[in-house]
Write an enzyme that holds these catalytic residues in place. Structure first.
Site, PDB file in Angstrom:
ATOM      1  N   ARG A  35      67.946  21.023  -0.953  1.00 16.29           N
ATOM      2  CA  ARG A  35      69.331  20.636  -1.220  1.00 16.29           C
ATOM      3  C   ARG A  35      69.622  20.767  -2.700  1.00 16.29           C
ATOM      4  O   ARG A  35      68.738  20.488  -3.528  1.00 16.29           O
ATOM      5  CB  ARG A  35      69.549  19.152  -0.845  1.00 16.29           C
ATOM      6  CG  ARG A  35      69.495  18.860   0.614  1.00 16.29           C
ATOM      7  CD  ARG A  35      69.255  17.393   0.850  1.00 16.29           C
ATOM      8  NE  ARG A  35      67.950  17.003   0.291  1.00 16.29           N
ATOM      9  CZ  ARG A  35      67.469  15.762   0.301  1.00 16.29           C
ATOM     10  NH1 ARG A  35      68.170  14.788   0.803  1.00 16.29           N
ATOM     11  NH2 ARG A  35      66.283  15.499  -0.220  1.00 16.29           N
ATOM     12  N   GLY A  67      81.041  19.728   2.170  1.00 17.95           N
ATOM     13  CA  GLY A  67      81.430  20.938   1.443  1.00 17.95           C
ATOM     14  C   GLY A  67      80.190  21.661   0.976  1.00 17.95           C
ATOM     15  O   GLY A  67      79.112  21.487   1.539  1.00 17.95           O
ATOM     16  N   LYS A 114      79.210  17.612  -4.454  1.00 20.45           N
ATOM     17  CA  LYS A 114      78.434  16.380  -4.291  1.00 20.45           C
ATOM     18  C   LYS A 114      77.895  16.007  -5.668  1.00 20.45           C
ATOM     19  O   LYS A 114      78.019  16.803  -6.607  1.00 20.45           O
ATOM     20  CB  LYS A 114      77.318  16.575  -3.265  1.00 20.45           C
ATOM     21  CG  LYS A 114      76.213  17.530  -3.693  1.00 20.45           C
ATOM     22  CD  LYS A 114      75.098  17.506  -2.669  1.00 20.45           C
ATOM     23  CE  LYS A 114      73.893  18.255  -3.176  1.00 20.45           C
ATOM     24  NZ  LYS A 114      72.785  18.230  -2.228  1.00 20.45           N
ATOM     25  N   ARG A 133      81.645  25.094  -5.150  1.00 19.23           N
ATOM     26  CA  ARG A 133      81.928  25.959  -3.993  1.00 19.23           C
ATOM     27  C   ARG A 133      82.278  25.107  -2.773  1.00 19.23           C
ATOM     28  O   ARG A 133      81.556  24.197  -2.426  1.00 19.23           O
ATOM     29  CB  ARG A 133      80.712  26.859  -3.697  1.00 19.23           C
ATOM     30  CG  ARG A 133      80.619  28.013  -4.677  1.00 19.23           C
ATOM     31  CD  ARG A 133      79.381  28.830  -4.432  1.00 19.23           C
ATOM     32  NE  ARG A 133      78.170  28.098  -4.800  1.00 19.23           N
ATOM     33  CZ  ARG A 133      76.933  28.544  -4.594  1.00 19.23           C
ATOM     34  NH1 ARG A 133      76.750  29.712  -4.016  1.00 19.23           N
ATOM     35  NH2 ARG A 133      75.894  27.833  -4.962  1.00 19.23           N
ATOM     36  N   CYS A 184      76.757  25.790   1.750  1.00 20.23           N
ATOM     37  CA  CYS A 184      75.918  25.988   2.940  1.00 20.23           C
ATOM     38  C   CYS A 184      76.541  25.501   4.241  1.00 20.23           C
ATOM     39  O   CYS A 184      76.724  26.285   5.170  1.00 20.23           O
ATOM     40  CB  CYS A 184      74.572  25.322   2.730  1.00 20.23           C
ATOM     41  SG  CYS A 184      73.780  25.887   1.219  1.00 20.23           S
ATOM     42  N   LYS A 208      72.842  36.956 -16.614  1.00 18.36           N
ATOM     43  CA  LYS A 208      72.159  35.752 -16.135  1.00 18.36           C
ATOM     44  C   LYS A 208      70.691  35.771 -16.576  1.00 18.36           C
ATOM     45  O   LYS A 208      70.155  34.762 -17.038  1.00 18.36           O
ATOM     46  CB  LYS A 208      72.243  35.704 -14.600  1.00 18.36           C
ATOM     47  CG  LYS A 208      71.758  34.408 -14.005  1.00 18.36           C
ATOM     48  CD  LYS A 208      71.536  34.521 -12.524  1.00 18.36           C
ATOM     49  CE  LYS A 208      72.727  34.031 -11.729  1.00 18.36           C
ATOM     50  NZ  LYS A 208      72.467  34.055 -10.268  1.00 18.36           N
ATOM     51  N   GLU A 224      64.788  28.297   3.945  1.00 18.12           N
ATOM     52  CA  GLU A 224      64.650  27.244   2.935  1.00 18.12           C
ATOM     53  C   GLU A 224      65.543  26.058   3.301  1.00 18.12           C
ATOM     54  O   GLU A 224      66.651  26.243   3.775  1.00 18.12           O
ATOM     55  CB  GLU A 224      65.068  27.823   1.571  1.00 18.12           C
ATOM     56  CG  GLU A 224      64.908  26.892   0.405  1.00 18.12           C
ATOM     57  CD  GLU A 224      63.502  26.306   0.304  1.00 18.12           C
ATOM     58  OE1 GLU A 224      62.541  27.064   0.136  1.00 18.12           O
ATOM     59  OE2 GLU A 224      63.365  25.069   0.422  1.00 18.12           O
ATOM     60  N   LYS A 263      79.701  27.392   5.411  1.00 21.23           N
ATOM     61  CA  LYS A 263      79.374  28.797   5.686  1.00 21.23           C
ATOM     62  C   LYS A 263      78.503  28.924   6.944  1.00 21.23           C
ATOM     63  O   LYS A 263      78.769  29.750   7.824  1.00 21.23           O
ATOM     64  CB  LYS A 263      78.633  29.355   4.460  1.00 21.23           C
ATOM     65  CG  LYS A 263      77.970  30.702   4.637  1.00 21.23           C
ATOM     66  CD  LYS A 263      77.367  31.193   3.337  1.00 21.23           C
ATOM     67  CE  LYS A 263      76.051  30.562   2.963  1.00 21.23           C
ATOM     68  NZ  LYS A 263      74.878  30.979   3.711  1.00 21.23           N
ATOM     69  N   VAL A 316      68.408  28.876  -4.791  1.00 22.01           N
ATOM     70  CA  VAL A 316      67.146  28.865  -4.048  1.00 22.01           C
ATOM     71  C   VAL A 316      66.083  29.692  -4.782  1.00 22.01           C
ATOM     72  O   VAL A 316      64.958  29.226  -5.024  1.00 22.01           O
ATOM     73  CB  VAL A 316      67.364  29.395  -2.610  1.00 22.01           C
ATOM     74  CG1 VAL A 316      66.037  29.678  -1.914  1.00 22.01           C
ATOM     75  CG2 VAL A 316      68.174  28.388  -1.796  1.00 22.01           C
TER      76      VAL A 316
HETATM   77  C1  UGA Z   1      72.298  21.693   2.643  1.00 17.15           C
HETATM   78  C2  UGA Z   1      71.097  21.183   3.465  1.00 17.15           C
HETATM   79  O1  UGA Z   1      71.029  19.769   3.374  1.00 17.15           O
HETATM   80  C3  UGA Z   1      69.797  21.810   2.970  1.00 17.15           C
HETATM   81  O2  UGA Z   1      68.730  21.393   3.802  1.00 17.15           O
HETATM   82  C4  UGA Z   1      69.921  23.323   3.032  1.00 17.15           C
HETATM   83  O3  UGA Z   1      68.757  23.948   2.502  1.00 17.15           O
HETATM   84  C5  UGA Z   1      71.124  23.754   2.208  1.00 17.15           C
HETATM   85  O4  UGA Z   1      72.312  23.113   2.721  1.00 17.15           O
HETATM   86  C6  UGA Z   1      71.226  25.256   2.343  1.00 17.15           C
HETATM   87  O5  UGA Z   1      71.460  25.722   3.468  1.00 17.15           O
HETATM   88  O6  UGA Z   1      70.952  25.967   1.364  1.00 17.15           O
HETATM   89  P1  UGA Z   1      73.334  21.123   0.236  1.00 17.15           P
HETATM   90  O7  UGA Z   1      74.453  22.010   0.614  1.00 17.15           O
HETATM   91  O8  UGA Z   1      72.700  21.283  -1.111  1.00 17.15           O
HETATM   92  O9  UGA Z   1      72.119  21.254   1.303  1.00 17.15           O
HETATM   93  O10 UGA Z   1      73.881  19.642   0.284  1.00 17.15           O
HETATM   94  P2  UGA Z   1      73.740  18.317   1.158  1.00 17.15           P
HETATM   95  O11 UGA Z   1      73.142  17.272   0.312  1.00 17.15           O
HETATM   96  O12 UGA Z   1      73.115  18.537   2.467  1.00 17.15           O
HETATM   97  O13 UGA Z   1      75.295  17.948   1.355  1.00 17.15           O
HETATM   98  C7  UGA Z   1      76.195  18.847   1.984  1.00 17.15           C
HETATM   99  C8  UGA Z   1      77.566  18.246   2.059  1.00 17.15           C
HETATM  100  O14 UGA Z   1      77.595  17.168   2.997  1.00 17.15           O
HETATM  101  C9  UGA Z   1      78.082  17.640   0.753  1.00 17.15           C
HETATM  102  O15 UGA Z   1      79.443  17.962   0.596  1.00 17.15           O
HETATM  103  C10 UGA Z   1      77.922  16.147   0.944  1.00 17.15           C
HETATM  104  O16 UGA Z   1      78.859  15.391   0.192  1.00 17.15           O
HETATM  105  C11 UGA Z   1      78.201  16.014   2.425  1.00 17.15           C
HETATM  106  N1  UGA Z   1      77.584  14.819   3.029  1.00 17.15           N
HETATM  107  C12 UGA Z   1      76.243  14.692   3.100  1.00 17.15           C
HETATM  108  C13 UGA Z   1      78.410  13.847   3.578  1.00 17.15           C
HETATM  109  O17 UGA Z   1      79.658  13.941   3.551  1.00 17.15           O
HETATM  110  N2  UGA Z   1      77.822  12.766   4.184  1.00 17.15           N
HETATM  111  C14 UGA Z   1      76.488  12.611   4.252  1.00 17.15           C
HETATM  112  O18 UGA Z   1      76.023  11.587   4.825  1.00 17.15           O
HETATM  113  C15 UGA Z   1      75.667  13.590   3.701  1.00 17.15           C
END
Ligand code: UGA
Length: 432
Positions: free
Chosen positions: A154, A257, A320, A327, A260, A35, A151, A263, A11
């Site tokens: 993604r 997974g 993803k 993580r 975010c 880093k 924030e 957790k 972030v």
């Molecule tokens: C997520 C939120 O989408 C963000 O808005 C937020 O800012 C972020 O957490 C955070 O709190 O920092 P992120 O963890 O990067 O973002 O990933 P996502 O794209 O939301 O996916 C999360 C998980 O859900 C992945 O494992 C993905 O494979 C899974 N997923 C997502 C599914 O299994 N099905 C779906 O339809 C969408």
């Protein structure tokens, strides 16, 4: 404007680069010297489309700098963003030690009229903790304000999300108290929503939990489809066409997974229980997600007549696509589950193999998908990277010892797989 971003994680780094690119003077601070040395040399420690170019361009233009020194980064900054991580503590609650320490270190160098903004995901009340620390440690006589601005970017689309958020949530006493933040976000031309700090903090947890709930919900419907002979793709089409529901976050698979959702759902469930109002829906969301991998491994075991001594090719290790982040990755959990059952794993991921090797030395890491598949008893799709969608399926079939594909992300068409002679097991689709 002069701003400081404390924390060069996903972030912090993306925000720092984006706001520098919008013409601000940004100092990005982290305590990790290695880093920062990499960043100064334009070696970016995260895999994120577009970030390297932004960092290069803005360092070269002198708008973005990296430092470990609070005095240098914070003094003269109109806004200090705290974007450090808030990991899960042993009790399931968010651990605030990093943000406490960042707030204390930054406070001593704040100038008059500056604004401290909590970007990190903190439980309700976290902003008040930061406010107390800042007020207790800032130089006497200086007026400073503390606000919350969670924030929503993604991983994998962080730069675009940061530039074009659906909304900017600002937790503060009033819009007049945070003119700097309003000015900073103005060029993005996105809706700013003002509210009190506690509500802003809860929006973040509620948003992530709600999206996680959609995923667990659709995964349960996918299980039902398998039992009842329905097709999840058709169900999603019909369900998502209701504008009150929409299509987002309804892709079934191995579960959610990343750093975010797991957790934040755990933190909200535990904070709710502590507040005396058990959040049973959320507990079920978490439990449904926990069962995804054991359930998938069982299906594989049944289809293959046991996993002991079998060689399994696993495509995808990151949590993803478009990230190297492993993580809380369901793909990693799957590989561990297969190894526990006595299988040998040949794995390939376009970006996450270096991080995977550190936590899981056992698999044979292969240079590409075809090499991973060579001689395997079955192939598993664990992460839906685009490059897996376009693989030469006939070549894969010929490389496999037996043509079985377990698709944990539904990236192939069942009819086509059947025509090609595969035994194809996917999530919630008929025919299997
Ligand atoms: C997520 C939120 O989408 C963000 O808005 C937020 O800012 C972020 O957490 C955070 O709190 O920092 P992120 O963890 O990067 O973002 O990933 P996502 O794209 O939301 O996916 C999360 C998980 O859900 C992945 O494992 C993905 O494979 C899974 N997923 C997502 C599914 O299994 N099905 C779906 O339809 C969408």
């Amino acid at each position: 404007m002069r701003i400081c971003v404390v924390g060069a994680g996903h972030v912090g780094l993306v925000m720092a680069a984006v706001f520098a690119d919008l013409g601000n003077q940004v100092a990005c601070l982290d305590i990790d010297k290695e880093k920062l040395a990499s960043l100064r040399a334009s070696r970016v420690p995260i895999f994120e489309p577009g970030i390297s170019e932004l960092i290069d361009r803005n360092q070269a233009a002198g708008r973005l700098s990296f430092t470990t020194e609070y005095a240098e980064a914070v003094s003269d900054s109109e806004i200090v963003f705290l974007a450090v991580d808030t990991p899960t503590g042993s009790d399931g609650r968010a651990d605030l030690k990093n943000i406490r320490s960042a707030a204390e270190s930054a406070a001593a160098h704040l100038s008059d009229g500056s604004l401290v903004v909590v970007k990190s995901t903190v439980p309700v009340g976290g902003g008040s903790v930061v406010r107390e620390i800042v007020e207790a440690n800032c130089p006497p006589g200086k007026r400073v304000e503390v606000a919350s601005c969670p924030e929503f970017l993604r991983e994998g689309s962080a730069v675009a999300d940061c530039l074009k958020p659906d909304r900017v949530i600002i937790g503060c006493s009033s819009p007049e108290a945070v003119p700097q933040l309003v000015r900073l976000y103005a060029p993005l031309e996105r809706p700013l929503i003002f509210m009190d700090v506690n509500s802003a903090e809860l929006v973040k947890y509620a948003a992530n939990s709600f999206l996680a709930m959609r995923i667990s919900f659709i995964n349960s419907i996918a299980d039902l489809c398998e039992q009842m002979g329905a097709d999840i793709a058709q169900v999603i089409k019909g369900l998502g066409a209701d504008t009150r529901i929409g299509r987002h976050y309804l892709s079934p698979g191995l579960g959610y997974g990343g750093s975010c959702f797991p957790k934040d759902t755990a933190a909200l469930a535990s904070a709710s229980a502590e507040a005396g109002c058990r959040f049973e829906v959320l507990e079920a969301v978490i439990e449904t997600n926990r069962q995804r991998i054991p359930g998938f491994v069982e299906r594989m075991k049944a289809a293959l007549g046991g996993l002991e001594g079998k060689t399994i090719a696993v495509l995808g290790l990151s949590f993803k696509p478009d990230t190297e982040d492993i993580r809380d990755s369901k793909a990693i959990e799957l590989v561990s589950g297969l190894l526990e059952q006595g299988a040998e794993v040949r794995a390939y991921d376009p970006a996450a193999m270096d991080s995977a090797r550190v936590v899981l030395p056992e698999p044979t890491y292969c240079p590409d998908a075809y090499e991973a598949t060579r001689g395997a008893d079955a192939l598993v799709i664990a992460t839906e990277w685009n490059e897996f969608k376009l693989l030469d399926l006939e070549r894969l079939r010929d490389l496999l010892h037996q043509p079985i594909v377990f698709d944990g992300r539904n990236i192939y068409q069942p009819d086509r797989m059947a025509t090609l002679g595969f035994q194809y097991v996917s999530v919630g689709r008929c025919p299997h």
